[in-house]
Design a protein around this motif. Structure first.
Motif, mmCIF file in Angstrom:
data_model
loop_
_atom_site.group_PDB
_atom_site.id
_atom_site.type_symbol
_atom_site.label_atom_id
_atom_site.label_comp_id
_atom_site.label_asym_id
_atom_site.label_seq_id
_atom_site.Cartn_x
_atom_site.Cartn_y
_atom_site.Cartn_z
ATOM 1 N N LEU A 289 19.941 -4.413 26.230
ATOM 2 C CA LEU A 289 20.345 -5.273 27.352
ATOM 3 C C LEU A 289 20.258 -6.739 26.956
ATOM 4 C CD1 LEU A 289 21.116 -5.697 30.322
ATOM 5 C CD2 LEU A 289 18.666 -5.646 30.874
ATOM 6 N N PHE A 290 19.153 -7.142 26.330
ATOM 7 C CA PHE A 290 19.028 -8.532 25.898
ATOM 8 C C PHE A 290 20.074 -8.881 24.844
ATOM 9 C CE2 PHE A 290 14.520 -8.396 27.519
ATOM 10 C CZ PHE A 290 14.709 -9.395 28.460
ATOM 11 N N GLY A 291 20.406 -7.913 23.979
ATOM 12 C CA GLY A 291 21.452 -8.155 22.991
ATOM 13 C C GLY A 291 22.799 -8.399 23.656
ATOM 14 N N SER A 292 23.115 -7.621 24.688
ATOM 15 C CA SER A 292 24.373 -7.784 25.419
ATOM 16 C C SER A 292 24.405 -9.107 26.181
ATOM 17 C CB SER A 292 24.570 -6.621 26.399
ATOM 18 O OG SER A 292 24.621 -5.387 25.725
ATOM 19 N N ILE A 293 23.286 -9.435 26.846
ATOM 20 C CA ILE A 293 23.235 -10.685 27.613
ATOM 21 C C ILE A 293 23.407 -11.887 26.694
ATOM 22 C CG2 ILE A 293 21.771 -12.175 29.038
ATOM 23 C CD1 ILE A 293 20.555 -9.697 30.281
ATOM 24 N N SER A 294 22.811 -11.827 25.508
ATOM 25 C CA SER A 294 22.904 -12.962 24.588
ATOM 26 C C SER A 294 24.344 -13.212 24.150
ATOM 27 C CB SER A 294 22.010 -12.732 23.369
ATOM 28 O OG SER A 294 22.430 -11.601 22.621
ATOM 29 N N ILE A 295 25.096 -12.145 23.894
ATOM 30 C CA ILE A 295 26.501 -12.306 23.500
ATOM 31 C C ILE A 295 27.316 -12.874 24.662
ATOM 32 C CG2 ILE A 295 28.595 -11.085 22.782
ATOM 33 C CD1 ILE A 295 26.815 -9.102 21.304
ATOM 34 N N ILE A 296 27.103 -12.339 25.861
ATOM 35 C CA ILE A 296 27.836 -12.822 27.040
ATOM 36 C C ILE A 296 27.480 -14.274 27.328
ATOM 37 C CG2 ILE A 296 28.211 -12.464 29.515
ATOM 38 C CD1 ILE A 296 27.547 -9.478 28.988
ATOM 39 N N LEU B 194 12.435 -15.533 27.100
ATOM 40 C CA LEU B 194 12.197 -16.784 26.368
ATOM 41 C C LEU B 194 13.279 -16.976 25.316
ATOM 42 C CD1 LEU B 194 10.488 -19.241 25.528
ATOM 43 C CD2 LEU B 194 9.147 -17.685 24.063
ATOM 44 N N GLY B 195 13.629 -15.899 24.618
ATOM 45 C CA GLY B 195 14.687 -15.968 23.624
ATOM 46 C C GLY B 195 16.028 -16.344 24.229
ATOM 47 N N LEU B 196 16.348 -15.779 25.406
ATOM 48 C CA LEU B 196 17.609 -16.116 26.074
ATOM 49 C C LEU B 196 17.653 -17.587 26.472
ATOM 50 C CD1 LEU B 196 18.239 -13.043 28.437
ATOM 51 C CD2 LEU B 196 19.383 -13.581 26.282
ATOM 52 N N VAL B 197 16.519 -18.113 26.954
ATOM 53 C CA VAL B 197 16.463 -19.527 27.353
ATOM 54 C C VAL B 197 16.682 -20.424 26.136
ATOM 55 C CG1 VAL B 197 14.958 -21.352 28.221
ATOM 56 C CG2 VAL B 197 15.019 -19.133 29.377
ATOM 57 N N LEU B 198 16.020 -20.103 25.024
ATOM 58 C CA LEU B 198 16.172 -20.907 23.808
ATOM 59 C C LEU B 198 17.599 -20.798 23.261
ATOM 60 C CD1 LEU B 198 12.787 -20.097 22.037
ATOM 61 C CD2 LEU B 198 13.472 -22.274 23.044
ATOM 62 N N LEU B 199 18.162 -19.598 23.295
ATOM 63 C CA LEU B 199 19.546 -19.411 22.849
ATOM 64 C C LEU B 199 20.504 -20.207 23.732
ATOM 65 C CD1 LEU B 199 21.559 -17.840 20.998
ATOM 66 C CD2 LEU B 199 21.639 -16.106 22.804
ATOM 67 N N GLY B 200 20.294 -20.161 25.042
ATOM 68 C CA GLY B 200 21.136 -20.913 25.960
ATOM 69 C C GLY B 200 21.023 -22.411 25.741
ATOM 70 N N ALA B 201 19.796 -22.889 25.474
ATOM 71 C CA ALA B 201 19.593 -24.314 25.213
ATOM 72 C C ALA B 201 20.330 -24.739 23.948
ATOM 73 C CB ALA B 201 18.099 -24.608 25.083
ATOM 74 N N ALA B 202 20.294 -23.894 22.921
ATOM 75 C CA ALA B 202 20.993 -24.205 21.670
ATOM 76 C C ALA B 202 22.506 -24.212 21.875
ATOM 77 C CB ALA B 202 20.605 -23.187 20.595
ATOM 78 N N THR C 255 16.101 -11.702 17.766
ATOM 79 C CA THR C 255 15.836 -10.275 17.583
ATOM 80 C C THR C 255 14.362 -9.944 17.748
ATOM 81 O OG1 THR C 255 17.694 -10.140 16.044
ATOM 82 C CG2 THR C 255 16.123 -8.321 16.017
ATOM 83 N N SER C 256 13.506 -10.717 17.076
ATOM 84 C CA SER C 256 12.074 -10.417 17.154
ATOM 85 C C SER C 256 11.525 -10.653 18.558
ATOM 86 C CB SER C 256 11.298 -11.268 16.141
ATOM 87 O OG SER C 256 11.486 -12.649 16.388
ATOM 88 N N MET C 257 12.106 -11.619 19.284
ATOM 89 C CA MET C 257 11.627 -11.891 20.638
ATOM 90 C C MET C 257 11.907 -10.717 21.575
ATOM 91 S SD MET C 257 12.392 -15.930 21.262
ATOM 92 C CE MET C 257 12.133 -17.122 19.950
ATOM 93 N N SER C 258 13.024 -10.034 21.358
ATOM 94 C CA SER C 258 13.336 -8.874 22.193
ATOM 95 C C SER C 258 12.404 -7.704 21.898
ATOM 96 C CB SER C 258 14.794 -8.441 21.992
ATOM 97 O OG SER C 258 15.009 -8.001 20.660
ATOM 98 N N ASP D 149 7.699 -15.775 17.105
ATOM 99 C CA ASP D 149 7.367 -16.437 15.840
ATOM 100 C C ASP D 149 7.657 -17.926 15.989
ATOM 101 O OD1 ASP D 149 7.224 -17.394 13.215
ATOM 102 O OD2 ASP D 149 7.845 -15.463 12.398
ATOM 103 N N SER D 150 6.720 -18.761 15.579
ATOM 104 C CA SER D 150 6.919 -20.213 15.689
ATOM 105 C C SER D 150 8.140 -20.673 14.913
ATOM 106 C CB SER D 150 5.671 -20.954 15.190
ATOM 107 O OG SER D 150 5.392 -20.612 13.838
ATOM 108 N N GLU D 151 8.481 -19.960 13.857
ATOM 109 C CA GLU D 151 9.668 -20.304 13.065
ATOM 110 C C GLU D 151 10.933 -20.186 13.895
ATOM 111 O OE1 GLU D 151 11.879 -17.876 9.663
ATOM 112 O OE2 GLU D 151 10.072 -18.837 8.875
ATOM 113 N N ASP D 152 10.998 -19.166 14.741
ATOM 114 C CA ASP D 152 12.170 -18.974 15.601
ATOM 115 C C ASP D 152 12.274 -20.080 16.646
ATOM 116 O OD1 ASP D 152 12.742 -16.597 14.246
ATOM 117 O OD2 ASP D 152 11.457 -15.437 15.581
ATOM 118 N N VAL D 153 11.139 -20.435 17.242
ATOM 119 C CA VAL D 153 11.130 -21.494 18.254
ATOM 120 C C VAL D 153 11.533 -22.823 17.628
ATOM 121 C CG1 VAL D 153 9.713 -22.773 19.899
ATOM 122 C CG2 VAL D 153 9.366 -20.310 19.611
ATOM 123 N N VAL D 154 10.990 -23.120 16.440
ATOM 124 C CA VAL D 154 11.321 -24.366 15.739
ATOM 125 C C VAL D 154 12.807 -24.412 15.411
ATOM 126 C CG1 VAL D 154 10.989 -25.639 13.582
ATOM 127 C CG2 VAL D 154 9.014 -24.752 14.823
#
Length: 260
Positions: free
Chosen positions: A75-82, A159-167, A224-227, A232-237
Motif C-alpha cells: 500500500l505504501f509503495g502504491s501511495i508513493s508512486i501516486i 514518515l517516508g511518505l511525508v519526506l517523499l512528498g516534501a522532496a 523502502t526501509s521506512m515501510s 535510517d538517518s541516512e534516508d532522512v538526510v
C-alpha cells in the motif's frame, strides 16, 4: 528571512489553492487511486487467508501470511508512486502562472526576500500534500480494526511518505520557476521525478561502485526501509538534502528572472 512575510504568502497561496477546482480534483483522483489499490490488497489478503484456513494443504501458507507484508508495505509503495504523479499537478502553477500573468514582477517588487516567496509557496503546497496524505490514514485504521498489524511500520511508512512528498514538492516548485507554461512545468517535474525513481533499476546493470551511487540517488530506495519500520538517518538526510538543493535552485532561478 521574515516569518511574517512567509506567513502572508503561505496564507495567500492556500486561499488560491482552495478557491480553485483543480486542487479538489487532484485530491479526489488521489483518493480514488489509493482507495482502489487498498481495496484490492485487502480483498486479496482476505480471500487468500480464508482459502488457507479451509484447505489443509495451504495451512503452512496461512501461517506465513503477514498483513504488514501483504497489505501495508504494498500500500505504501502504491501511495508513493501516486504521490509522485499528483505532486506536479499541485506545483505547476506556483510560479509559472504568475510569470505568465505578469504578477511575479509585482510580487518581487514588494518588500519581501526571494527566500520568503519560495518558502511561502513551498509550505502552502506542502500543506495541501500533507492533507492528502492524512486522508489516507483511514486505510491503516481499517486494517487495524480487521487485523493485528505491527504499528511501527505504519508510523514510519507515513514518515517516508511525508519526506517523499516534501522532496517531490521542492523539485516541482523549481520546475515551475523555470518556465511560464504550467504544462511544461508539470512535464518537466514528471520527467525528473521518474528519472530519480527509475535509476534504481539500473543498479544491477552497472559496476558495484556506480550501482551504490545510483542506489543512493534513487528517490524510492530511501522509502523502502521506512515501510519496514526502520528509520535510517541516512534516508532522512537524503530527503532533507534533496529539498534544500531544489529550493536553492529555485532561488537561483528567481534571481535570473530579476536580472532579465
Amino acid at each position: 528571512m521574515n516569518l511574517r512575510n512567509i506567513g502572508l504568502i503561505l496564507n495567500r497561496e492556500l486561499k488560491s489553492y482552495f478557491s480553485s477546482l483543480t486542487v479538489y480534483l487532484v485530491i479526489v483522483m488521489f483518493l480514488l487511486m489509493t482507495g482502489y489499490f487498498f481495496y484490492n490488497l485487502l480483498v486479496t489478503f482476505s480471500v487468500v487467508s480464508i482459502q488457507a484456513q479451509a484447505d489443509p494443504m495451504l495451512a503452512r501458507q496461512y501461517q506465513l501470511l503477514n498483513i504488514n507484508e501483504t497489505v501495508i508495505r504494498p500500500l505504501f509503495g502504491s501511495i508513493s508512486i501516486i504521490l509522485l504523479l499528483m505532486t506536479p499537478l499541485l506545483t505547476m502553477r506556483l510560479f509559472a502562472e504568475e510569470k505568465k500573468t505578469g504578477t511575479i514582477e509585482l510580487l518581487l517588487t514588494f518588500p519581501v526576500n526571494d527566500i520568503d516567496v519560495v518558502l511561502g509557496k513551498y509550505l502552502a503546497c506542502l500543506v495541501v500534500l500533507l492533507a492528502m496524505i492524512l486522508l489516507t490514514v483511514t486505510y491503516p485504521v481499517i486494517v487495524v480494526m480487521l487485523g493485528t498489524p505491527e504499528v511501527m511500520p505504519i508510523v514510519t511508512g507515513y514518515l517516508g511518505l511525508v519526506l517523499l512528498g516534501a522532496a517531490a514538492t521542492s523539485l516541482g516548485i523549481f520546475t515551475s520557476s523555470a518556465t511560464e507554461n504550467q504544462i511544461v512545468s508539470a512535464s518537466m517535474s514528471f520527467g525528473m521525478l521518474f528519472f530519480f525513481w527509475l535509476i534504481s533499476y539500473s543498479v544491477p546493470l552497472v559496476s558495484p561502485g556506480l550501482g551504490q551511487i545510483l542506489g543512493y540517488l534513487s528517490i524510492n530506495e530511501h522509502i523502502t526501509s521506512m515501510s519496514k519500520g526502520v528509520v535510517d538517518s541516512e534516508d532522512v538526510v537524503y530527503y532533507l538534502c534533496f529539498v534544500a538543493l531544489f529550493l536553492f535552485l529555485t532561488l537561483r532561478s528567481l534571481e535570473t528572472n530579476r536580472w532579465r
